[in-house]
Design a protein around this motif. Sequence first.
Motif, PDB file in Angstrom:
ATOM      1  N   SER A   1     -25.581 -36.149   8.972  1.00 53.85           N
ATOM      2  CA  SER A   1     -25.861 -37.771   8.474  1.00 53.85           C
ATOM      3  C   SER A   1     -26.619 -37.706   7.368  1.00 53.85           C
ATOM      4  CB  SER A   1     -26.607 -38.489   9.749  1.00 53.85           C
ATOM      5  OG  SER A   1     -25.890 -38.375  10.767  1.00 53.85           O
ATOM      6  N   LEU A   2     -26.195 -38.833   6.383  1.00 53.24           N
ATOM      7  CA  LEU A   2     -26.950 -38.954   5.268  1.00 53.24           C
ATOM      8  C   LEU A   2     -27.292 -40.431   5.249  1.00 53.24           C
ATOM      9  CD1 LEU A   2     -27.642 -37.978   2.615  1.00 53.24           C
ATOM     10  CD2 LEU A   2     -25.585 -38.668   1.496  1.00 53.24           C
ATOM     11  N   VAL A   3     -28.483 -40.840   5.380  1.00 62.27           N
ATOM     12  CA  VAL A   3     -28.983 -42.206   5.874  1.00 62.27           C
ATOM     13  C   VAL A   3     -29.898 -42.670   4.805  1.00 62.27           C
ATOM     14  CG1 VAL A   3     -30.342 -43.505   7.428  1.00 62.27           C
ATOM     15  CG2 VAL A   3     -28.919 -41.421   8.195  1.00 62.27           C
ATOM     16  N   ALA A   4     -29.708 -43.743   4.234  1.00 63.02           N
ATOM     17  CA  ALA A   4     -30.223 -44.558   3.088  1.00 63.02           C
ATOM     18  C   ALA A   4     -30.796 -43.502   2.278  1.00 63.02           C
ATOM     19  CB  ALA A   4     -31.595 -45.109   3.763  1.00 63.02           C
ATOM     20  N   SER A   5     -29.978 -42.893   1.429  1.00 62.35           N
ATOM     21  CA  SER A   5     -30.253 -41.956   0.445  1.00 62.35           C
ATOM     22  C   SER A   5     -29.510 -42.301  -0.907  1.00 62.35           C
ATOM     23  CB  SER A   5     -30.126 -40.584   1.144  1.00 62.35           C
ATOM     24  OG  SER A   5     -30.929 -40.321   2.306  1.00 62.35           O
ATOM     25  N   ASP A   6     -29.966 -41.717  -2.076  1.00 62.34           N
ATOM     26  CA  ASP A   6     -29.252 -41.845  -3.080  1.00 62.34           C
ATOM     27  C   ASP A   6     -28.786 -40.468  -3.520  1.00 62.34           C
ATOM     28  OD1 ASP A   6     -28.174 -42.847  -5.316  1.00 62.34           O
ATOM     29  OD2 ASP A   6     -30.111 -43.229  -6.158  1.00 62.34           O
TER      30      ASP A   6
ATOM     31  N   ASP B   1     -25.151 -25.040   5.944  1.00 63.52           N
ATOM     32  CA  ASP B   1     -24.009 -24.206   6.102  1.00 63.52           C
ATOM     33  C   ASP B   1     -23.886 -23.484   7.671  1.00 63.52           C
ATOM     34  OD1 ASP B   1     -21.844 -22.444   6.042  1.00 63.52           O
ATOM     35  OD2 ASP B   1     -22.708 -21.137   4.878  1.00 63.52           O
ATOM     36  N   GLY B   2     -23.112 -23.921   8.384  1.00 62.77           N
ATOM     37  CA  GLY B   2     -22.827 -23.388   9.685  1.00 62.77           C
ATOM     38  C   GLY B   2     -24.024 -23.906  10.785  1.00 62.77           C
ATOM     39  N   VAL B   3     -24.261 -25.223  10.456  1.00 63.27           N
ATOM     40  CA  VAL B   3     -25.502 -25.707  11.504  1.00 63.27           C
ATOM     41  C   VAL B   3     -25.085 -27.025  11.868  1.00 63.27           C
ATOM     42  CG1 VAL B   3     -27.351 -24.038  10.917  1.00 63.27           C
ATOM     43  CG2 VAL B   3     -26.997 -26.458   9.971  1.00 63.27           C
ATOM     44  N   ASP B   4     -25.331 -27.328  13.205  1.00 59.64           N
ATOM     45  CA  ASP B   4     -25.146 -28.773  13.666  1.00 59.64           C
ATOM     46  C   ASP B   4     -26.217 -29.824  13.735  1.00 59.64           C
ATOM     47  OD1 ASP B   4     -22.249 -28.116  13.961  1.00 59.64           O
ATOM     48  OD2 ASP B   4     -22.665 -27.684  16.098  1.00 59.64           O
ATOM     49  N   GLY B   5     -26.008 -30.940  13.505  1.00 63.59           N
ATOM     50  CA  GLY B   5     -27.330 -31.872  13.935  1.00 63.59           C
ATOM     51  C   GLY B   5     -28.049 -31.977  12.762  1.00 63.59           C
ATOM     52  N   VAL B   6     -27.747 -32.280  11.606  1.00 65.15           N
ATOM     53  CA  VAL B   6     -28.761 -32.370  10.385  1.00 65.15           C
ATOM     54  C   VAL B   6     -28.551 -33.533   9.844  1.00 65.15           C
ATOM     55  CG1 VAL B   6     -29.236 -31.432   7.960  1.00 65.15           C
ATOM     56  CG2 VAL B   6     -28.345 -29.941   9.804  1.00 65.15           C
ATOM     57  N   THR B   7     -29.749 -34.105   9.476  1.00 60.73           N
ATOM     58  CA  THR B   7     -29.913 -35.549   9.068  1.00 60.73           C
ATOM     59  C   THR B   7     -30.888 -35.486   7.845  1.00 60.73           C
ATOM     60  OG1 THR B   7     -29.617 -36.762  11.155  1.00 60.73           O
ATOM     61  CG2 THR B   7     -30.667 -37.786   9.469  1.00 60.73           C
ATOM     62  N   LEU B   8     -30.367 -36.226   6.788  1.00 58.39           N
ATOM     63  CA  LEU B   8     -30.848 -36.298   5.457  1.00 58.39           C
ATOM     64  C   LEU B   8     -31.366 -37.866   5.312  1.00 58.39           C
ATOM     65  CD1 LEU B   8     -29.394 -33.916   2.927  1.00 58.39           C
ATOM     66  CD2 LEU B   8     -31.273 -33.501   4.459  1.00 58.39           C
ATOM     67  N   SER B   9     -32.651 -38.083   5.315  1.00 58.71           N
ATOM     68  CA  SER B   9     -32.968 -39.692   5.314  1.00 58.71           C
ATOM     69  C   SER B   9     -33.932 -40.051   4.424  1.00 58.71           C
ATOM     70  CB  SER B   9     -33.677 -39.843   6.684  1.00 58.71           C
ATOM     71  OG  SER B   9     -33.876 -41.391   7.070  1.00 58.71           O
TER      72      SER B   9
END
Length: 79
Positions: A62-67, A34-42
């Motif tokens: 970004s949501l990378v190679a995740s299920d 919430d309210g933040v920039d530049g988050v990646t879940l990989s």
Amino acid sequence: MINDGGVTIAGPTSGVALFSRNNVTPGSAGFQIDGVDGVTLSHIAVSGGYYGVSVSHGADFSLVASDVFGNVDGVRMSA
């Protein structure tokens, strides 16, 4: 809740990093951003929440190679 930008949460490139919320109450999320920039879940798996991932008021997510599975609603994104 993730409340700081420029964060990467990364699981293993082989095997599974499972985040199981085990709570389908409306509004609950495996990951709430919430309210933040530049988050990646990989390389993660997210299950068992009302939302698997909830993103609001942020940019560059970004949501990378995740299920994302077994949630009432998978990924929620709102402005």
